[in-house]
Design a protein around this motif. Structure first.
Motif, short mmCIF file in Angstrom:
data_model
loop_
_atom_site.label_atom_id
_atom_site.label_comp_id
_atom_site.label_asym_id
_atom_site.label_seq_id
_atom_site.Cartn_x
_atom_site.Cartn_y
_atom_site.Cartn_z
N PHE A 1 -9.49 -1.82 9.38
CA PHE A 1 -8.89 -1.41 8.11
C PHE A 1 -9.90 -0.72 7.20
CE2 PHE A 1 -5.57 -4.33 9.54
CZ PHE A 1 -4.46 -3.55 9.29
N HIS B 1 0.79 -1.21 0.00
CA HIS B 1 0.00 0.00 0.00
C HIS B 1 0.83 1.27 0.00
CE1 HIS B 1 -3.71 2.07 -0.33
NE2 HIS B 1 -3.05 3.02 0.31
N ALA C 1 -13.32 0.17 -0.23
CA ALA C 1 -12.74 0.37 1.11
C ALA C 1 -13.65 -0.24 2.17
CB ALA C 1 -12.57 1.86 1.39
N VAL D 1 -3.30 1.00 6.33
CA VAL D 1 -4.46 0.55 5.58
C VAL D 1 -4.24 -0.75 4.81
CG1 VAL D 1 -5.29 2.91 5.29
CG2 VAL D 1 -3.81 1.93 3.57
N THR E 1 -9.74 2.96 8.63
CA THR E 1 -8.54 3.71 8.25
C THR E 1 -8.55 4.01 6.76
OG1 THR E 1 -7.36 1.61 7.99
CG2 THR E 1 -7.07 2.77 10.07
N THR E 2 -9.06 3.09 5.95
CA THR E 2 -9.05 3.31 4.51
C THR E 2 -10.01 4.43 4.12
OG1 THR E 2 -8.56 0.97 4.22
CG2 THR E 2 -9.25 2.17 2.28
N HIS F 1 -6.64 -3.74 3.62
CA HIS F 1 -7.84 -3.63 2.79
C HIS F 1 -7.69 -4.44 1.50
CE1 HIS F 1 -6.05 0.38 1.13
NE2 HIS F 1 -5.56 -0.64 0.47
#
Ligand SMILES: [Cu+2]
Lengths: 205, 628, 110
Positions: free
Chosen positions: B317, B253, B371, B299, B320-321, B302
């Motif tokens: 996650f 990521h 997400a 993240v 956060t995404t 994800h």
């Protein structure tokens, strides 16, 4: 107007020498490298399906001695840097050589340990403990080896009179690397040897 | 006026080659990076085209399923590691020293080493096509597909080892640019006056030196498993394939931001120039960049919503995404506000930057859709994801890279690219891109899985797949036109002069192409848009909303003053072939590791050590006295 | 990273007052003593339920002493400290998160 004579590099914005900044960024980056290796070790801790397990085979007394050796080598190195800084190149060579000898001693211990483990039936192919242990300590050993070569290079450069006061930074940088290798070992010794063995067979089963 | 007078004998062809091989000049290295990466970009494009031709109609047999697996795996790897990243590196090399007002990067030979190592890694990866076939397990090479049991050939080894080599190149370059940007800015260029492209390069470089060690460890584990029988991903010994996924995406990521932040930097340079307005919300753009860099680490899972991590991890996650969309949105609003009310000049660089904003918004929105983990469960492994990644990396990164090429081409070469061709190229790309990738949303939501070599008729996917393939050929037409324009303009383009766009940053203050030493005198910077302020010193010349720190001194103080020295020694780094030798050592070690040829590993290692030693001992600069 | 290019930045690194060899010797003694303490604790069975926090604290002290004095980060430009601590904290965070994801019991059970 002319530039200041003997200035080895252009003055930098931060006042920090480029090479020194490079070394610290590299060490920060290397934290992630060893962090990932240690994470792998801990994730697989207690997940080996066959022995030998850490508490069967890790030898705390012997490794404690090699840990003292590496700590002592760091002490030798700061003495060598201090000697170089005050212009005492003979003392510098004595101390830097001692550092390299202690580093080699540490490597000797590691070779002895690895051979002993193989003899006891633990190789990287045996189980997850073998795989993760040899990889983590092996990469640390590779770092130590590079450090010893670097220290000996400084020693021989100094013998040939090529490591004068203008090269103080070169000594400093080698030291940063050497001490970093030492602190990585501080972590490995505590996590893998002391904690890992103390937790013993009761954990992760 | 200064010119370095050196008596030159007639230089032969081989002198020229030797000059390029041993060069440590950041502009030449940048050109090498750009050309090499563009060639790899076209190789990746050929791979994509073959896949599109195979999928144009149902049940075709143009390529076998095995070759198809290699095509999509190698396409992804090539585009990410051999095209977009090094094209970014080309811009870092050519532009960063000019933007910060430096004569070169901090470590010119390390820079040459980065390029040669990148070339070695790229050749290593692509040579697998001729040596038994390339990677066939997808660009993220999930375990246990990559284990010896399922993958006895050398494709995985080529892939893993070449990524190790390429990682070395990327990290060496990133170390270099961190030190260059932190340490070698011109006097007066504080962090709050640094151009946005320089800022984004700094953030990207920090991400590279922190994220690449993680993938390095993952790749070492994979290689050790395959080459020496270690157990990292051996399920029978208790190994966990999820460890690979986690390590890969912990890197993967941040890697996404490594690909997109340089693009955001380029766009932030182009939009103000062609709107004749200062960048709106400079501090917000910078802080959003930093926030993206930090949050990019939180993240990664994800990518793994469907592997069964459990509700806690999936929720964390997801949250956060969704949060990371905020700084990205902040940037988009600031770009739109920069363009808003400006005197727009719709030259090709501007068109590509505007295209970037539009396409990147679409990619960002589809990203937000997956997400959310329940939504992702429906979209995972379908063409919807393929559409998303291409809107971000093609509609985003590649559009911005074209914008940057058109924008800085005159600075690098001294000539302008043809505008008419450029505009046609833009529209072909825009139309072709959307024809190719927008329908993938439809077929994806309709359930078409990615990574399949063919599909049955009557699934309802025939029409859109044909449209996608037609779109791919429209993109190709655009690329061919671009190449024609590029090579023609190199020789016959309109002479650009120092400042063809009425630019704002320091690189436009010096001749095009810049002399070897870049700046005759190191400039002193007093504002955020130093060259613009120098050209338009009167307060009335500064449009409303301009950055106005210390407005009081503006009239007396030219924005770009020059250091006071009249005689100055310019240090030009000497050419060196040791970086090439060191990179060659890496390549030999790489091939040996692929074929598990232990003596070759030692030979490659010894050559690397020898190269490094000679490099360490070699004096770094030749001194030339420049008279004024 | 907060230095910008103010001349004030220069004074951090201009004169590096390194510690004296006497200080170095004191640090070395401390390091050795802490290591001996660790090994000693290791052999006390009664402490085995609490070794993780004890060893963690002791090794953090050793780590910090080497970094601050032997690598003289305490006496160098603050930027260098930010660089190293940044990398270290990120590494710790990644390691912690990964262990939490794989050994869920460690985080969810007391
Ligand atoms: Cu991601």
């Amino acid at each position: 107007m002319s530039q200041v004579a003997h200035a080895p590099e252009h003055p930098t914005v931060t006042g920090i020498d480029n090479r020194k900044l490079l070394m610290w960024v590299f060490l920060a980056s290397d934290c992630l490298f060893f962090g990932s290796l240690i994470a792998t070790y801990l994730i697989y801790f207690g997940r080996s399906v066959v022995g030998p397990y850490p508490h069967d085979i890790l030898d705390i007394p012997v490794t404690s001695v090699s840990t003292f050796v590496l700590l002592l080598s760091s002490f030798m190195f700061v003495l060598s840097l201090a000697a170089h800084t005050r212009g005492d190149y003979k003392a510098f060579r004595v101390w830097v050589f001692c550092t390299a000898v202690l580093g080699s001693t540490f490597l000797g211990f590691q070779v002895f340990e690895f051979q002993h483990f193989v003899h006891e039936g633990l190789t990287p192919r045996t189980n997850l403990f073998g795989t993760t242990f040899f990889t983590l300590t092996g990469f640390h050993g590779a770092h130590v080896t590079i450090g010893v070569v670097w220290l000996l290079t400084l020693f021989f450069l100094s013998l040939r009179g090529k490591l004068g006061a203008d090269k103080n930074l070169a000594v400093d940088l080698a030291g940063l690397y050497w001490h970093f290798v030492d602190i990585v070992w501080i972590v490995i010794f505590t996590v893998i040897y002391l904690t890992g063995v103390a937790l013993g067979p009761g954990v992760g089963k | 006026m200064a010119s370095i007078a050196v008596a030159r004998r007639e230089s032969t062809f081989w002198d020229t080659v030797w000059g390029w091989v041993t060069t440590v000049d950041h502009k030449r290295i940048g050109a090498l990076y750009g050309i090499t990466a563009f060639i790899f970009f076209m190789i990746g494009g050929v791979e994509a085209t073959l896949m599109r031709m195979q999928l144009a109609r149902p049940e075709q047999t143009l390529v076998s399923p095995d070759v198809f697996n290699q095509l999509f795996s190698m396409h992804g790897t090539t585009m990410i590691f051999l095209a977009i990243m090094p094209l970014g590196a080309a811009f870092f090399n050519i532009i960063i020293p000019l933007q910060v007002g430096a004569r070169d990067v901090a470590f010119p030979r390390l820079n040459a080493f980065s390029y040669w190592t990148f070339l070695a890694g790229g050749l290593l990866l692509n040579s697998s096509w001729f040596l038994g076939g390339g990677l066939n397990a997808g660009w993220f090479a999930y375990s246990p597909l990559t284990g010896l049991t399922y993958n006895p050939g050398h494709g995985v080894d080529f892939w893993a080892v070449s990524l190790l080599v390429l990682g070395t190149a990327s990290m060496a370059a990133a170390f270099n640019f961190i030190v260059t940007i932190v340490n070698m800015r011109a006097p007066g260029m504080s962090l709050t006056r640094m151009p946005v492209f320089t800022w984004m390069t700094l953030i990207v470089s920090i991400l590279i030196v922190t994220a690449f060690p993680v993938i390095t460890v993952a790749l070492i584990e994979l290689v050790f498993d395959r080459a020496f029988g270690f157990n990292f991903f051996n399920v029978f010994a208790g190994g966990d394939p999820l460890l690979w996924q986690h390590l890969f995406w912990v890197f993967g990521h941040p890697e996404v931001y490594i690909l997109i932040l340089p693009a955001m930097g380029i766009v932030s340079e182009v939009l103000p120039v062609f709107s004749r307005k200062p960048l709106f919300g400079y501090p917000f753009i910078i802080f959003s960049g930093i926030a993206i860099g930090v949050m990019g680490w939180m993240v990664w899972a994800h990518h793994m919503f469907t592997v069964g991590m459990g509700p806690v991890a999936n929720t964390v996650f997801t949250l956060t995404t969704i949060t990371i969309a905020v700084p990205t949105g902040v940037k988009i609003f600031n770009w739109v506000a920069t363009v808003w009310g400006g005197q727009l000049t719709l030259k090709t660089p501007m068109l590509f930057s505007l295209g970037f904003i539009a396409m990147f918004i679409i990619g960002g929105l589809s990203g937000l859709m997956h997400a959310v983990s329940p939504s992702d469960a429906q979209q995972s492994d379908t063409y919807f994801i393929v559409a998303h990644i291409h809107y971000v990396l093609f509609g985003g990164a590649i559009f911005a890279i074209f914008s940057g090429i058109y924008y800085w081409f005159p600075k690098a070469t001294g000539r302008l690219m043809n505008e008419t061709s450029g505009k046609i190229h833009f529209w072909l790309t825009m139309i072709g891109f959307n024809l190719t990738f927008f329908p993938m949303h439809f077929v994806g939501l309709n359930g078409m899985p990615r990574r399949i070599a063919t599909y049955s008729a009557g699934m309802g996917w025939d029409f859109w797949n044909m449209v996608e393939t037609v779109g791919a050929f429209v993109i190709i037409a655009g690329i061919l036109l671009f190449l024609h324009n590029f090579f023609r303009s190199l020789r016959k383009g309109e002479v650009a002069g120092n400042d063809p766009w009425d630019g704002r940053t320091l690189e436009w203050a010096i001749p095009s192409p810049p002399p070897e030493y870049n700046f005759e005198r190191i400039p002193v910077v007093h504002s955020r848009d130093p060259f613009w302020e120098q050209k338009h010193p009167h307060p009335l010349g500064v449009p409303a909303g301009a950055s106005q720190q210390r407005p009081g001194n503006r009239a007396q103080q030219p924005a770009v003053a020059h250091a006071a020295e009249t005689h100055e020694v310019i240090h030009i780094p000497s050419p060196s072939y040791w970086p090439l030798i060191t990179a060659l050592g890496n390549a030999i070690a790489g091939y040996s590791l692929v074929y598990r040829f232990i003596p070759g590993l030692f030979i490659g290692g010894a050559l690397t050590m020898f190269g490094l030693y000679s490099w360490y001992m070699e004096p770094t600069v030749k001194h030339e006295n420049k008279k004024h | 990273m907060a230095h910008g290019n103010s001349p004030a930045a220069a004074h951090h690194s201009g004169e590096r007052q390194h510690p004296t060899p006497a200080t170095y010797a004191k640090i070395a003694t401390t390091l050795v003593l802490i290591t001996m303490l660790e090994v000693g604790i290791f052999y006390v069975q009664a402490l085995h339920s609490v070794v993780i926090p004890i060893f963690f604290i002791l090794s953090v002290i050793k780590f910090a002493l080497v970094v601050m004095f032997y690598m003289h980060l305490r006496f160098d430009a603050r930027l260098l400290a930010w660089v190293f601590v940044g990398g270290l904290v990120l590494a710790l965070a990644v390691v912690t998160a990964l262990i939490g994801l794989f050994h869920k019991g460690l985080l969810l059970r007391p």
